[in-house]
Write an enzyme that holds these catalytic residues in place. Structure first.
Site, short mmCIF file in Angstrom:
data_model
loop_
_atom_site.label_atom_id
_atom_site.label_comp_id
_atom_site.label_asym_id
_atom_site.label_seq_id
_atom_site.Cartn_x
_atom_site.Cartn_y
_atom_site.Cartn_z
N SER A 148 7.63 1.79 1.87
CA SER A 148 6.63 0.84 1.37
C SER A 148 7.30 -0.50 1.20
O SER A 148 8.52 -0.58 0.98
CB SER A 148 6.09 1.32 0.02
OG SER A 148 5.38 0.27 -0.61
N TYR A 161 7.75 4.58 -8.06
CA TYR A 161 7.36 4.69 -6.64
C TYR A 161 8.27 3.81 -5.78
O TYR A 161 8.83 4.29 -4.79
CB TYR A 161 5.90 4.26 -6.52
CG TYR A 161 5.37 4.13 -5.12
CD1 TYR A 161 5.12 5.25 -4.34
CD2 TYR A 161 5.09 2.87 -4.57
CE1 TYR A 161 4.61 5.12 -3.05
CE2 TYR A 161 4.58 2.74 -3.30
CZ TYR A 161 4.35 3.86 -2.53
OH TYR A 161 3.86 3.73 -1.25
N LYS A 165 11.02 4.96 -2.90
CA LYS A 165 10.95 4.51 -1.50
C LYS A 165 12.23 3.75 -1.13
O LYS A 165 12.69 3.82 0.03
CB LYS A 165 9.71 3.64 -1.29
CG LYS A 165 8.38 4.38 -1.45
CD LYS A 165 8.13 5.39 -0.34
CE LYS A 165 6.67 5.80 -0.24
NZ LYS A 165 6.44 6.83 0.77
N1 LIG Z 1 -1.89 2.84 2.04
C1 LIG Z 1 -1.00 1.92 1.73
O1 LIG Z 1 -1.33 0.77 1.41
C2 LIG Z 1 0.46 2.25 1.76
C3 LIG Z 1 1.36 1.18 1.60
C4 LIG Z 1 2.72 1.44 1.64
C5 LIG Z 1 3.16 2.73 1.84
N2 LIG Z 1 2.27 3.76 1.99
C6 LIG Z 1 2.81 5.09 2.20
O2 LIG Z 1 2.20 5.63 3.36
C7 LIG Z 1 2.11 7.05 3.24
C8 LIG Z 1 0.68 7.48 3.52
O3 LIG Z 1 -0.18 6.80 2.63
P1 LIG Z 1 -1.80 6.84 2.78
O4 LIG Z 1 -2.28 5.55 2.26
O5 LIG Z 1 -2.18 7.27 4.13
O6 LIG Z 1 -2.13 7.97 1.70
P2 LIG Z 1 -3.36 8.99 1.58
O7 LIG Z 1 -4.55 8.49 2.30
O8 LIG Z 1 -3.46 9.30 0.14
O9 LIG Z 1 -2.80 10.28 2.37
C9 LIG Z 1 -1.67 10.91 1.90
C10 LIG Z 1 -1.39 12.14 2.74
O10 LIG Z 1 -0.22 12.79 2.20
C11 LIG Z 1 -0.56 14.11 1.81
N3 LIG Z 1 0.16 14.51 0.61
C12 LIG Z 1 0.15 13.93 -0.61
N4 LIG Z 1 0.88 14.64 -1.49
C13 LIG Z 1 1.35 15.71 -0.81
C14 LIG Z 1 2.13 16.84 -1.17
N5 LIG Z 1 2.57 17.04 -2.42
N6 LIG Z 1 2.44 17.74 -0.20
C15 LIG Z 1 1.99 17.58 1.07
N7 LIG Z 1 1.24 16.55 1.46
C16 LIG Z 1 0.91 15.63 0.52
C17 LIG Z 1 -2.08 14.07 1.58
O11 LIG Z 1 -2.68 15.34 1.77
P3 LIG Z 1 -2.97 16.38 0.57
O12 LIG Z 1 -3.39 15.60 -0.62
O13 LIG Z 1 -4.01 17.27 1.15
O14 LIG Z 1 -1.67 17.11 0.36
C18 LIG Z 1 -2.53 13.13 2.69
O15 LIG Z 1 -2.65 13.82 3.91
C19 LIG Z 1 2.62 7.39 1.85
O16 LIG Z 1 3.97 7.76 1.91
C20 LIG Z 1 2.48 6.07 1.09
O17 LIG Z 1 3.39 5.97 0.03
C21 LIG Z 1 0.93 3.54 1.96
#
Ligand SMILES: NC(=O)c1ccc[n+]([C@@H]2O[C@H](COP(=O)([O-])OP(=O)(O)OC[C@H]3O[C@@H](n4cnc5c(N)ncnc54)[C@H](OP(=O)(O)O)[C@@H]3O)[C@@H](O)[C@H]2O)c1
Length: 275
Positions: A148, A161, A165
Site C-alpha cells: 500500500s 496496517y 505493509k
Molecule cells: N483498495 C485500496 O484502496 C487498496 C489500497 C492499497 C492497498 N490495498 C491492498 O490491496 C489488497 C486487496 O484490497 P481490496 O481493496 O481488493 O480488498 P477487498 O475488496 O476487501 O478484498 C480483499 C480480498 O482478500 C480476502 N481476504 C481478506 N482477509 C482474508 C483472510 N484472512 N484470509 C484469506 N483471504 C482474505 C477477501 O476475501 P474473504 O473476505 O472472503 O476472505 C477478498 O477476496 C489488500 O492487501 C489491501 O491491503 C488496497
C-alpha cells in the site's frame, strides 16, 4: 508480449476487488489460475468467469490469518495445477479486531498480531513456499506482494496496517535478493485508493469521491484494473530483469506532505488518544 500461455498462477484475495481483477487479467493473458480467500462462493463466481475465458480455475478456500494455512495453500495450488509460476499475495487489509485502525494509543496486542498475521506473516511464508517450488521446478517464477502507499508514506491512524505493509516491502526486497539465483523475482505494488469493497465507505457520496479524486494529480481514484495491468507486467516474462522493486500505482501521488495534510483534515487524532 505479456503472454501467460502455459503459466500457472495463484492469487490470494481473489474473490473480489483487486485480487479478482488480477486473476481475470492473468486468465485473459492465457494463465490457469488458483484462487484463494475465505469466501468460497465469491471464489466460485470468479472461477466461472475464468472458465468462460477458456482457462482452468481452481478454488482454494483459505484463511490467511493462519500461517499454516498459507503454507498449505501453496501446496494445494501446486497439486491442483501441476506447477506454479506466479504467486500474488494480494489478500490483506484490516482484520476486524478492535484497534486495527485508529490512534496507536488505542490499539491492542490482539489487533497487532492479527494485522501482522494477515499482512506480513502469511504472505512471507506463502512466498517462501512458492519460491522453493519455483526453484525446484527449474522454471523460476514471479512473486508479487500487494502492499500500500501507506507502507511508503506513513498515514496517521493507519499505522498498524501501514507498518505491516512496510515490513512486507522490506521482505520483498530481501527475498528478491535471496531467490534471484533461482530466477525467482519478487516485487510489490503499492496502490493508492482503489475503488473496491474495502474503500467503498470512503467513496459513498459524490462529494466524498470528488474529495478523494482531487487528492490525486491524475484526478481520479484507482480502479482494480489499474493494479491488474501493473501486475500483468511485473509477473510477465517481459519483466524478467525486474526484481526487488515497489511500483507505485497511485494516480501520480508522490509527496508525503500531501498525505499528512489530507489525513490531518479528515482523520484527526482525537484529544482522548493523545499520548
Ligand atoms: N483498495 C485500496 O484502496 C487498496 C489500497 C492499497 C492497498 N490495498 C491492498 O490491496 C489488497 C486487496 O484490497 P481490496 O481493496 O481488493 O480488498 P477487498 O475488496 O476487501 O478484498 C480483499 C480480498 O482478500 C480476502 N481476504 C481478506 N482477509 C482474508 C483472510 N484472512 N484470509 C484469506 N483471504 C482474505 C477477501 O476475501 P474473504 O473476505 O472472503 O476472505 C477478498 O477476496 C489488500 O492487501 C489491501 O491491503 C488496497
Amino acid at each position: 508480449m505479456f503472454s501467460y500461455e502455459g503459466k500457472k498462477a495463484l492469487v490470494t484475495g481473489a474473490g473480489r476487488g483487486i485480487g479478482r481483477a488480477i486473476a481475470l487479467a492473468f486468465a485473459r493473458q492465457g494463465a490457469d489460475v488458483a484462487l484463494a480467500a475465505r469466501s468460497r462462493d465469491q471464489l466460485e463466481e470468479v472461477a466461472e468467469e475464468i472458465r468462460a475465458l477458456g482457462r482452468q480455475a481452481y478454488v482454494l478456500p483459505t484463511n490467511l490469518g493462519d500461517v499454516l494455512a498459507a503454507d498449505a495453500m501453496v501446496g494445494q495450488g501446486v497439486e491442483a495445477m501441476g506447477a506454479l509460476h506466479v504467486l500474488v499475495n494480494n489478500a490483506g487489509g484490516g482484520v476486524d479486531v478492535p484497534g486495527d485502525f485508529g490512534p496507536l494509543a488505542e490499539t491492542s496486542p490482539e489487533a497487532f498480531d492479527a494485522m501482522y498475521a494477515l499482512n506480513v506473516r502469511s504472505p512471507l511464508f506463502a512466498a517462501i513456499a512458492a519460491a522453493k517450488q519455483m526453484g525446484a521446478q527449474g522454471t523460476g517464477g514471479a512473486i508479487l506482494n500487494i502492499v500500500s502507499i501507506d507502507a511508503v508514506f506513513p498515514a496517521p491512524t493507519e499505522a498498524l496496517y501501514g507498518s505491516a505493509k512496510a515490513a512486507l516491502v522490506n521482505l520483498t526486497k530481501v527475498l528478491g535478493y535471496e531467490v534471484g539465483p533461482d530466477r525467482v523475482r519478487v516485487n510489490a505494488i503499492a496502490p493508492g485508493v482503489v475503488e473496491t469493497a474495502l474503500t467503498a465507505p470512503w467513496l459513498a457520496t459524490e462529494e466524498m469521491r470528488q474529495d478523494r479524486a482531487s487528492f490525486y494529480p491524475l484526478g481520479r481514484v484507482g480502479q482494480p484494473d489499474d493494479v491488474a495491468a501493473a501486475a500483468v507486467y511485473l509477473c510477465s516474462d517481459e519483466a524478467g530483469w525486474v526484481s526487488g522493486n515497489v511500483l507505485y500505482v497511485t494516480g501520480g501521488q508522490l509527496a508525503t506532505s500531501d498525505v499528512f495534510r489530507w489525513t490531518r483534515a479528515h482523520n484527526p487524532v482525537p484529544e482522548s488518544a493523545r499520548i
